[in-house]
Scaffold this active site. Structure first.
Site, PDB file in Angstrom:
ATOM      1  N   LYS A 214       0.756  -1.119   0.173  1.00  0.00           N
ATOM      2  CA  LYS A 214      -0.030   0.218  -0.078  1.00  0.00           C
ATOM      3  C   LYS A 214       0.777   1.316   0.110  1.00  0.00           C
ATOM      4  O   LYS A 214       1.602   1.731   1.133  1.00  0.00           O
ATOM      5  CB  LYS A 214      -0.747   0.062   1.408  1.00  0.00           C
ATOM      6  CG  LYS A 214      -2.319   0.532   0.992  1.00  0.00           C
ATOM      7  CD  LYS A 214      -1.999   2.256   0.595  1.00  0.00           C
ATOM      8  CE  LYS A 214      -2.107   2.923   1.941  1.00  0.00           C
ATOM      9  NZ  LYS A 214      -1.745   4.428   1.354  1.00  0.00           N
TER      10      LYS A 214
ATOM     11  N   GLU B 115       9.720  16.208  15.919  1.00  0.00           N
ATOM     12  CA  GLU B 115      10.104  15.924  14.608  1.00  0.00           C
ATOM     13  C   GLU B 115       9.228  16.895  13.445  1.00  0.00           C
ATOM     14  O   GLU B 115       8.254  16.760  13.811  1.00  0.00           O
ATOM     15  CB  GLU B 115       9.883  14.574  14.031  1.00  0.00           C
ATOM     16  CG  GLU B 115      10.268  14.213  12.542  1.00  0.00           C
ATOM     17  CD  GLU B 115       9.971  13.081  12.133  1.00  0.00           C
ATOM     18  OE1 GLU B 115       8.807  12.357  12.470  1.00  0.00           O
ATOM     19  OE2 GLU B 115      10.858  12.286  11.493  1.00  0.00           O
TER      20      GLU B 115
HETATM   21  P1  NAD Z   1       1.958   8.424   7.689  1.00  0.00           P
HETATM   22  O1  NAD Z   1       2.038   7.561   9.107  1.00  0.00           O
HETATM   23  O2  NAD Z   1       0.764   9.293   7.657  1.00  0.00           O
HETATM   24  O3  NAD Z   1       1.626   7.467   6.357  1.00  0.00           O
HETATM   25  C1  NAD Z   1       2.327   6.300   6.162  1.00  0.00           C
HETATM   26  C2  NAD Z   1       1.626   5.184   5.396  1.00  0.00           C
HETATM   27  O4  NAD Z   1       0.656   4.721   6.256  1.00  0.00           O
HETATM   28  C3  NAD Z   1       1.071   5.824   4.222  1.00  0.00           C
HETATM   29  O5  NAD Z   1       0.921   4.730   3.056  1.00  0.00           O
HETATM   30  C4  NAD Z   1      -0.300   6.048   4.535  1.00  0.00           C
HETATM   31  O6  NAD Z   1      -1.346   6.011   3.628  1.00  0.00           O
HETATM   32  C5  NAD Z   1      -0.596   4.747   5.619  1.00  0.00           C
HETATM   33  N1  NAD Z   1      -1.727   4.922   6.493  1.00  0.00           N
HETATM   34  C6  NAD Z   1      -2.199   6.222   7.133  1.00  0.00           C
HETATM   35  N2  NAD Z   1      -3.173   5.909   7.975  1.00  0.00           N
HETATM   36  C7  NAD Z   1      -3.350   4.695   8.007  1.00  0.00           C
HETATM   37  C8  NAD Z   1      -4.103   3.794   8.724  1.00  0.00           C
HETATM   38  N3  NAD Z   1      -4.963   4.434   9.896  1.00  0.00           N
HETATM   39  N4  NAD Z   1      -3.791   2.511   8.935  1.00  0.00           N
HETATM   40  C9  NAD Z   1      -2.916   1.885   8.019  1.00  0.00           C
HETATM   41  N5  NAD Z   1      -2.242   3.059   7.242  1.00  0.00           N
HETATM   42  C10 NAD Z   1      -2.326   4.132   7.218  1.00  0.00           C
HETATM   43  O7  NAD Z   1       3.235   8.992   7.434  1.00  0.00           O
HETATM   44  P2  NAD Z   1       3.706   9.980   6.124  1.00  0.00           P
HETATM   45  O8  NAD Z   1       3.035  11.105   6.504  1.00  0.00           O
HETATM   46  O9  NAD Z   1       3.556   9.126   5.042  1.00  0.00           O
HETATM   47  O10 NAD Z   1       5.245   9.803   6.330  1.00  0.00           O
HETATM   48  C11 NAD Z   1       5.830  10.614   7.479  1.00  0.00           C
HETATM   49  C12 NAD Z   1       6.307  10.185   8.775  1.00  0.00           C
HETATM   50  O11 NAD Z   1       7.122   8.887   8.384  1.00  0.00           O
HETATM   51  C13 NAD Z   1       7.347  10.951   9.469  1.00  0.00           C
HETATM   52  O12 NAD Z   1       7.038  10.818  10.745  1.00  0.00           O
HETATM   53  C14 NAD Z   1       8.716  10.221   9.244  1.00  0.00           C
HETATM   54  O13 NAD Z   1       9.644  10.323  10.315  1.00  0.00           O
HETATM   55  C15 NAD Z   1       8.226   8.710   9.240  1.00  0.00           C
HETATM   56  N6  NAD Z   1       9.415   8.061   8.130  1.00  0.00           N
HETATM   57  C16 NAD Z   1       9.866   7.009   8.847  1.00  0.00           C
HETATM   58  C17 NAD Z   1      11.087   6.370   8.149  1.00  0.00           C
HETATM   59  C18 NAD Z   1      11.628   5.394   8.798  1.00  0.00           C
HETATM   60  O14 NAD Z   1      12.351   4.497   8.017  1.00  0.00           O
HETATM   61  N7  NAD Z   1      12.027   5.120   9.940  1.00  0.00           N
HETATM   62  C19 NAD Z   1      11.016   6.524   6.726  1.00  0.00           C
HETATM   63  C20 NAD Z   1       9.992   7.512   6.024  1.00  0.00           C
HETATM   64  C21 NAD Z   1       9.333   8.125   6.950  1.00  0.00           C
END
Ligand code: NAD
Length: 496
Positions: free
Chosen positions: A190, A398
């Protein structure tokens, strides 16, 4: 909102037919079960240029079933060497298409072209690394009773779910899906609704190189719909999630209902510790790049500078000088940074800047937005605050944007306390010419990766990566990342 389901609006007319994308389920490109789509806006100018399927729980269910049938069928009949070869073929196809993938990513995600190209090359490397490792992953033989032979086999979990964020879609797909496939799992992916296009393109390439139908399925759509359905699906045997801590909690809670394991790669507030004997000429460009790369939208961004008091003013003014000339602009012009991914992220970063100023923090330098940055794009000027108290919001939370803070410290003990003094623990940097101190301080860092006299935000295909605390748990990348996508089966054979 950057994406919204609207099949009938005017924007649809402006989308080229080759920019209407479907899900990949069981080897077939199919629309969402209810026919709905989401607009894809480019952060470069805020305009709609593509559409993706607004995947539903029904689509996720179909994808999980397709993966299960691949896992119980053709995919599992391949040898590890055959699986690995397919991944290496995919690596070569990705490499051959690196420029096209980079252009697509740049438009979809807003990252500068050179970063997008680096992501495509890193994806190829992940596929090559894991493809080559597929037949080198083996178990153990355990000495036990002389009358028994005990073999411990490394076996795939089965069907794995992969929820990917928007900041590095290709790299995160590579490290997670690449490892899962190499280990023999069948996968359902996804992508983030804000950056799905390169993953769909790579999935299409996977079909072209001969990956069996159902081994790799992609369902696009909203996180709270398609993502939540994948996290909660009882047919999933293991989940890999990269994203925000809040969503990570929701995903792990959902997975717990089905008693399946989860790898969580969450955010960070990584510190770079600069001692007074550091080689500043070497350090300065790295200190700046570690926060500016990908517009600061990097989980492992070096977002905090901890600088020894005696050199604090000198380092702050050298960093400020570099910050003042940074420009956010059109990705195709390869600026220092592109736009933020969407309007919500742009506003989030701006609100942190306002809150920082509200706390009375002093702005040491601010970059700018290029004069030719298109209207309607989600640009933010980089900002550097110094000095910033350790307890301040900007030191603890962050931002996920081009915002850097600097805090002075006195001695080594204080440096370690401050570096480890947030809820996160993803990456750390240590800058010193003292070999013993570099090892001592490096080993005191509560972080999954520690860099000494260098810093590798986002890099390191071969290096295990992951966090402590609010940064998550489990490891991806490297050989350890491959092992995560397996479990063991112990066979006890009595022979005498
Ligand atoms: P997010 O958590 O909003 O989304 C991540 C993914 O989760 C997306 O595909 C989104 O569609 C999905 N998602 C959203 N709500 C969901 C739910 N209720 N159930 C299941 N899936 C759901 O995060 P983002 O805005 O895409 O990314 C930013 C964040 O990710 C930042 O906090 C960043 O630090 C973190 N990040 C971490 C790493 C790592 O390797 N540690 C890498 C990239 C990003």
């Amino acid at each position: 909102m950057r994406r919204k389901a609207d099949v009938n609006d005017q924007a649809q007319a402006s989308v080229a037919p080759d920019m209407v994308h479907r899900n990949l389920i069981g080897g077939r490109q199919v629309p969402a079960s209810n026919g709905e789509t989401l607009d894809v806006l480019s952060p470069v100018d805020g305009k709609v240029f593509a559409r993706i399927a607004a995947g539903t729980a029904q689509d996720v269910d179909a994808a999980v079933k397709a993966a299960r049938s691949a896992f119980e069928g053709e995919w599992s009949r391949l040898t590890a060497t055959e699986r690995g070869r397919l991944l290496v073929k995919l690596a070569l196809a990705v490499e051959a298409q690196a420029d096209a993938l980079a252009a697509l990513e740049s438009r979809d995600n807003g990252k500068p072209l050179r970063q997008a190209r680096a992501d495509a090359i890193a994806l190829a490397r992940y596929l090559e690394f894991y493809g080559s490792a597929a037949d080198k992953l083996h178990g153990d033989v355990i000495p036990y009773l002389n009358t028994h032979f005990i073999g411990v086999e490394r076996v795939p979990h089965g069907v794995t779910g992969h929820i990917v964020p928007w900041n590095y879609p290709m790299q995160i797909f590579g490290r997670s899906v690449g490892a899962a496939l190499a280990a023999g799992n069948a996968t359902v992916v996804k992508p983030a609704e804000d950056a799905s296009l390169t993953i769909l393109r790579v999935a299409a390439l996977a079909r072209e190189v001969g990956l069996p139908d159902g081994a790799l399925n992609v369902v696009t759509g909203l996180g709270r719909v398609a993502g939540a359905a994948l996290a909660a699906h009882p047919g999933i045997d293991f989940l890999s999630f990269t994203g925000s801590p809040e969503t990570g909690t929701a995903v792990q809670t959902a997975a717990a209902q089905n008693h399946v394991g989860v790898t969580l790669e969450l955010g960070g507030k990584s510190a770079q510790v600069v001692f007074d004997d550091a080689d500043l000429e070497r350090a300065l460009p790295v200190l700046v790049n570690a926060i500016i790369q990908n517009g600061g939208q990097t989980c492992s961004a070096g977002s905090r500078l901890l600088i020894q008091r005696g050199i604090f003013d000198k380092v702050v003014s050298a960093v400020a000088e570099r910050f003042a000339v940074l420009r956010a602009g059109r990705p195709e012009a390869d600026p220092d940074l592109g736009p933020m991914i969407n309007q919500a992220q742009q506003r989030r970063v701006q609100s942190y800047l306002e809150r920082g100023k509200g706390e009375g923090l002093s702005l040491a330098a601010s970059g700018g937005i290029a004069a030719d940055a298109p209207e309607g794009g989600f640009y933010v000027a980089p900002a550097f605050f110094a000095p910033v108290p350790h307890e301040s919001l900007l030191s603890q939370e962050e931002v996920f944007g081009p915002v850097l803070v600097a805090t002075p410290f006195g001695d080594e003990a204080e440096a370690i306390r401050l570096a480890n003094g947030t809820a996160y623990g993803l990456v750390a940097g240590v800058w010193t010419r003292d070999a013993m101190r570099s090892t001592r301080v490096g080993r005191a860092m509560r972080a999954g990766q520690v860099f000494v006299n260098c810093y590798g935000a986002g890099g390191g295909i071969e290096l295990p990566f992951g966090g402590f605390g609010r940064s998550g748990h489990g490891r991806e990348k490297g050989f350890e990342g491959l092992v995560e996508f397996t479990t063991t089966r112990t066979l006890v054979i009595a022979h005498g």
